[in-house]
Design an enzyme around this catalytic site. Sequence first.
Site, PDB file in Angstrom:
ATOM      1  CB  VAL A 253     -84.921  -2.959 -27.632  1.00 61.96           C
ATOM      2  CG1 VAL A 253     -85.444  -3.850 -26.542  1.00 61.96           C
ATOM      3  CG2 VAL A 253     -83.454  -2.656 -27.455  1.00 61.96           C
TER       4      VAL A 253
ATOM      5  CG  LEU B 253     -79.740   0.789 -34.051  1.00 61.13           C
ATOM      6  CD1 LEU B 253     -79.234   1.635 -35.203  1.00 61.13           C
ATOM      7  CD2 LEU B 253     -78.563   0.331 -33.198  1.00 61.13           C
ATOM      8  CG  HIS B 254     -84.804   2.082 -29.357  1.00 60.62           C
ATOM      9  ND1 HIS B 254     -85.172   3.348 -29.739  1.00 60.62           N
ATOM     10  CD2 HIS B 254     -85.429   1.249 -30.204  1.00 60.62           C
ATOM     11  CE1 HIS B 254     -86.001   3.280 -30.765  1.00 60.62           C
ATOM     12  NE2 HIS B 254     -86.168   1.997 -31.074  1.00 60.62           N
ATOM     13  CB  ALA B 255     -81.400   1.870 -24.304  1.00 60.33           C
TER      14      ALA B 255
ATOM     15  N   PRO C  17     -77.944  -0.746 -27.264  1.00 58.79           N
ATOM     16  CG  PRO C  17     -79.378  -2.330 -28.203  1.00 58.79           C
ATOM     17  CD  PRO C  17     -79.262  -1.373 -27.052  1.00 58.79           C
TER      18      PRO C  17
END
Length: 89
Positions: free
Chosen positions: A12, A14-16, A18
């Site tokens: 996904v 660099l979101h949430a 990570p």
Amino acid sequence: MARRTVTIASSVGLHARPASLFVQAAADTGLDVEIAKVGEEPVDATSILAVMALGAEHGQEVELTAEGDGADAALDSLVALLSRDLDAE
């Protein structure tokens, strides 16, 4: 100034989760660390909002920079982190 380029492995980007893991690791270095999409302006790697706003996606290259004692080792560990799919762990 130390500099590294790495390809985002997380599915996904660099979101949430990570992004959170990366920001915490960058903050733990105690150094001034910045991250940027290749060819774009860098942002503070210790800011979750800045890192998520960067919009770095899976398979995209980012450039990390750090300054100070131990910058090379710090960037090596951050590169290793971003080179893994942090969503799969």
